[in-house]
Structures are given as structure tokens and as C-alpha cells.
Design an enzyme around this catalytic site. Sequence first.
Site, PDB file in Angstrom:
ATOM      1  N   ARG A  18     -10.693  -1.799   5.602  1.00 60.52           N
ATOM      2  CA  ARG A  18     -10.445  -0.625   6.457  1.00 60.52           C
ATOM      3  C   ARG A  18     -11.720   0.198   6.577  1.00 60.52           C
ATOM      4  NH1 ARG A  18      -5.461   1.022   8.246  1.00 60.52           N
ATOM      5  NH2 ARG A  18      -4.384  -0.193   6.702  1.00 60.52           N
TER       6      ARG A  18
ATOM      7  N   ASP B 248      -8.246  -2.860  -0.626  1.00 59.42           N
ATOM      8  CA  ASP B 248      -9.425  -2.150  -0.099  1.00 59.42           C
ATOM      9  C   ASP B 248     -10.250  -1.421  -1.170  1.00 59.42           C
ATOM     10  OD1 ASP B 248      -8.520  -2.983   2.351  1.00 59.42           O
ATOM     11  OD2 ASP B 248      -7.544  -1.092   2.859  1.00 59.42           O
TER      12      ASP B 248
ATOM     13  N   ASP C 117      -3.614   4.463   0.627  1.00 59.20           N
ATOM     14  CA  ASP C 117      -3.698   5.902   0.903  1.00 59.20           C
ATOM     15  C   ASP C 117      -2.541   6.415   1.765  1.00 59.20           C
ATOM     16  OD1 ASP C 117      -4.677   4.549   3.044  1.00 59.20           O
ATOM     17  OD2 ASP C 117      -6.439   5.815   3.350  1.00 59.20           O
TER      18      ASP C 117
ATOM     19  N   ARG D 244     -28.065 -22.551   9.560  1.00 60.50           N
ATOM     20  CA  ARG D 244     -27.597 -21.530  10.505  1.00 60.50           C
ATOM     21  C   ARG D 244     -27.409 -20.183   9.811  1.00 60.50           C
ATOM     22  NH1 ARG D 244     -22.586 -24.882  12.641  1.00 60.50           N
ATOM     23  NH2 ARG D 244     -23.458 -25.911  14.469  1.00 60.50           N
TER      24      ARG D 244
ATOM     25  N   ALA E  53       6.400  -4.318 -14.162  1.00 59.21           N
ATOM     26  CA  ALA E  53       6.081  -3.391 -15.250  1.00 59.21           C
ATOM     27  C   ALA E  53       6.939  -2.131 -15.151  1.00 59.21           C
ATOM     28  CB  ALA E  53       4.600  -3.026 -15.199  1.00 59.21           C
TER      29      ALA E  53
ATOM     30  N   GLY F 239      -0.084  -2.160   3.403  1.00 57.64           N
ATOM     31  CA  GLY F 239      -0.493  -3.565   3.307  1.00 57.64           C
ATOM     32  C   GLY F 239      -0.232  -4.091   1.906  1.00 57.64           C
TER      33      GLY F 239
ATOM     34  N   ASP G 299     -10.036   1.608  -2.066  1.00 55.56           N
ATOM     35  CA  ASP G 299     -10.498   2.856  -1.439  1.00 55.56           C
ATOM     36  C   ASP G 299      -9.714   4.082  -1.886  1.00 55.56           C
ATOM     37  OD1 ASP G 299      -8.116   2.158  -0.273  1.00 55.56           O
ATOM     38  OD2 ASP G 299      -8.748   2.546   1.782  1.00 55.56           O
TER      39      ASP G 299
ATOM     40  N   ARG H 111      10.629  -3.084 -16.159  1.00 54.88           N
ATOM     41  CA  ARG H 111      10.844  -3.406 -17.578  1.00 54.88           C
ATOM     42  C   ARG H 111      10.547  -2.206 -18.484  1.00 54.88           C
ATOM     43  NH1 ARG H 111      10.106  -9.855 -18.100  1.00 54.88           N
ATOM     44  NH2 ARG H 111      11.821 -10.270 -16.647  1.00 54.88           N
TER      45      ARG H 111
ATOM     46  N   THR I 179      -3.820  -1.814  -3.284  1.00 54.66           N
ATOM     47  CA  THR I 179      -4.429  -2.193  -2.004  1.00 54.66           C
ATOM     48  C   THR I 179      -5.650  -3.044  -2.288  1.00 54.66           C
ATOM     49  OG1 THR I 179      -5.713  -1.389  -0.100  1.00 54.66           O
ATOM     50  CG2 THR I 179      -5.599   0.090  -1.968  1.00 54.66           C
TER      51      THR I 179
ATOM     52  N   ARG J 123       4.812  -0.637   7.299  1.00 58.77           N
ATOM     53  CA  ARG J 123       4.152   0.613   7.685  1.00 58.77           C
ATOM     54  C   ARG J 123       5.218   1.397   8.445  1.00 58.77           C
ATOM     55  NH1 ARG J 123      -0.903  -0.388   6.042  1.00 58.77           N
ATOM     56  NH2 ARG J 123      -1.871  -2.406   6.450  1.00 58.77           N
TER      57      ARG J 123
HETATM   58  O1  F6P Z   1      -5.171  -1.839   3.755  1.00 52.96           O
HETATM   59  C1  F6P Z   1      -5.166  -3.219   3.645  1.00 52.96           C
HETATM   60  C2  F6P Z   1      -5.597  -3.864   4.933  1.00 52.96           C
HETATM   61  O2  F6P Z   1      -5.559  -5.262   4.738  1.00 52.96           O
HETATM   62  C3  F6P Z   1      -6.953  -3.419   5.451  1.00 52.96           C
HETATM   63  O3  F6P Z   1      -8.018  -4.045   4.806  1.00 52.96           O
HETATM   64  C4  F6P Z   1      -6.823  -3.787   6.904  1.00 52.96           C
HETATM   65  O4  F6P Z   1      -7.657  -2.965   7.703  1.00 52.96           O
HETATM   66  C5  F6P Z   1      -5.379  -3.509   7.203  1.00 52.96           C
HETATM   67  O5  F6P Z   1      -4.695  -3.537   5.963  1.00 52.96           O
HETATM   68  C6  F6P Z   1      -4.720  -4.499   8.143  1.00 52.96           C
HETATM   69  O6  F6P Z   1      -3.434  -4.052   8.360  1.00 52.96           O
HETATM   70  P1  F6P Z   1      -2.304  -4.918   9.066  1.00 52.96           P
HETATM   71  O7  F6P Z   1      -1.868  -5.979   8.107  1.00 52.96           O
HETATM   72  O8  F6P Z   1      -1.221  -3.934   9.346  1.00 52.96           O
HETATM   73  O9  F6P Z   1      -2.924  -5.520  10.279  1.00 52.96           O
END
Ligand code: F6P
Length: 319
Positions: free
Chosen positions: A171, A127, A103, A162, A22, A11, A129, A25, A125, A72
Site C-alpha cells: 500500500r 504491509d 490500519d 535483462r 491464540a 486484507g 505499516d 484458547r 497485515t 472491507r
Molecule cells: O493491505 C494489504 C494489501 O495487500 C496491500 O498491500 C494492497 O495494496 C491491498 O491490500 C490490496 O487490497 P485488495 O485485496 O482489496 O485488492
Amino acid sequence: MKRIGVLTSGGDSPGMNAAVRAVVRKAIFHEMEVFGIYHGYQGLINGDIRQLELGSVGDIIHRGGTMLHTARCPEFRTEEGQLKAIEQLNNHGIEGIVIIGGDGSYRGAKALTERGYPCIGVPGTIDNDIPGTDFTIGFDTALNTVIDAIDKIRDTATSHERTYVVEVMGRNAGDIALWAGLAGGAETILCPEYDYDMDELIGKLNRGHDRGKKHSIIIVAEGVGSAVDVSRKIEEKAGVETRVTVLGHVQRGGSPSANDRVLASRLGARGVELLLDGKGGRAVGIEQNRLVDYDIIEALAKPHTIDKKMYDLSSELSI
Ligand code: F6P
């Protein structure tokens, strides 16, 4: 090392372009040649590889997305895919690669390293993570996007009195939810790292109502499940009207924040330094504002954790 490659994978995240800049260069500064590998590992397999010059990365530091494109690539998980990739690297005389991604990208870097190709993982990323770094490139910008949305939702939540349930990405990690929830003053934050109790959540809503607080914002990390399910349960159990917002891919776009640009520049350049030192199989990161690097295989094996103290603080402040 005289010729290196750079690719972005998985992603996209805001700041990837700054990292690519970076790498290019810094490498040219040290008189190396740099080749851009387009469309992630798929492009590596297909030989979608072109030389990059200083000017190739001009005018990109402020742009979201990645000029190298990304993908991917299930084929790269196979031995056949990896061997094709290595053939391409040999054909182009590329001796090492900086791989910017999450990852999944690190697992690819690990596979190439194990096959004898020096690879450096740079954490890109939203995330946040990736073990071995306090922050990943893109996390800060994504947070700001989420907070901007929460602030806007708060206006309408207050007007209509509300309860809003907002689903954020991440993720299996709750970092975006936790940081955005704390910064956005959310009443409840649901992260996959910690179990939640629906009765407790309802109890908190009811206590707020009794005090005259008629609006609430609940942040749900996607790793917990769907915000629609959470909101349905709240409506059934608490009898309050709810609305759901799923922020989705808007969180991945936009011009990178200053923090992300600086982080990307530091980490990308560090990746090149490691290759110059003849090191491969390393994952770069930042810890307490210091650049660090770890064995990529060990980094991948570490569990991802989020800050429990921060999670507790968010509960205390939204009492
Ligand atoms: O890893 C980045 C991310 O945006 C996650 O937060 C999310 O679960 C996933 O990619 C969505 O992936 P895609 O763009 O392939 O639907």
C-alpha cells in the site's frame, strides 16, 4: 469480562489464523466464552456471529488466510453501520473484541472504543505499516514469498541478461520492497518514503553494464506507482530491454512462517490479557522483541516510518 469476540478484517495475512487460535484458547484458558465474528465488520453488522470452542481452532495454526473470513466494509465507516454493530454486540452479550487487521481495522476499533466498547487492535497485515509495532503478522511470510520469486526471476534475468522490474505490495509503505530488496540482492529499491531520481537509476544501470553486469533487478513498491511505467521509462531512457513482474495477491497467501506463527500467538494472547484486565482501546505490538501496547488512538496518529539506515545500506550493497 466473561464473553469476548474476535474478528479479522481488511486484507488477510498469513498468521491471522494463528492469532485467532491464540485469542480463543487463551480466553477459554481463563474461563471466558469466545465468539467468532465472521466476515469482518460486515459480519458484525449482519450478526454473523458464532461461539468458538477449543476444537473450532484446531488444525489452523499452519494455514494461510483466515478461518473467520474477512472483508472491507464501507458501511462500518458510517454512524448507522456502527450503531447496528453495537446492537449486535449487545444482543450477543459480547463485552469486548479483539480485532486483527491493518490500519482500516484499527480505525474501526477506534470507532467502537469511542462508543464505549473495549476493543484491542492486533496488527495483522503483510504491509508492516502499523505504528506501535516493529512487525505485523504476515509480513515475514510475505517477504519470504517475495524473495522466493526474486530468486527465480534472478535465474532468468541472468540467463537473458535483462533488467527486471518487480512490483510488490505494501500500500503506502515500502517495507516489503525494502526488506525483500535487501534480502534478494536487488540493484535498486523504490519505496514511497524516499524520492527517486530516474537519471540516477539509469546511471547506476549504465555503470553496471560498463563493468559487464548485464542483468538487474529493480523492486518497486506499489506505493511508488506502477512497475510498467517505471520499466517504460527505463527502456526509453537507457535503451535496455526490460520485463515486468507484478507479484500481486500471491504475496498474501501461503502457510505462515514460524516467526509469524509465534508473533501471532504472542500478540493474540496479549490482546486477551488486556481485556481480562478490563482495558480497551489498546493496540498491541512488539518492539525489540518485547510485547507493548499503546492507546489505539495515539498509535493511529503516529506516522509510519521505515528504517533509513537499512535503506542506505541497500544502496551501498548494490553499488
Ligand atoms: O493491505 C494489504 C494489501 O495487500 C496491500 O498491500 C494492497 O495494496 C491491498 O491490500 C490490496 O487490497 P485488495 O485485496 O482489496 O485488492
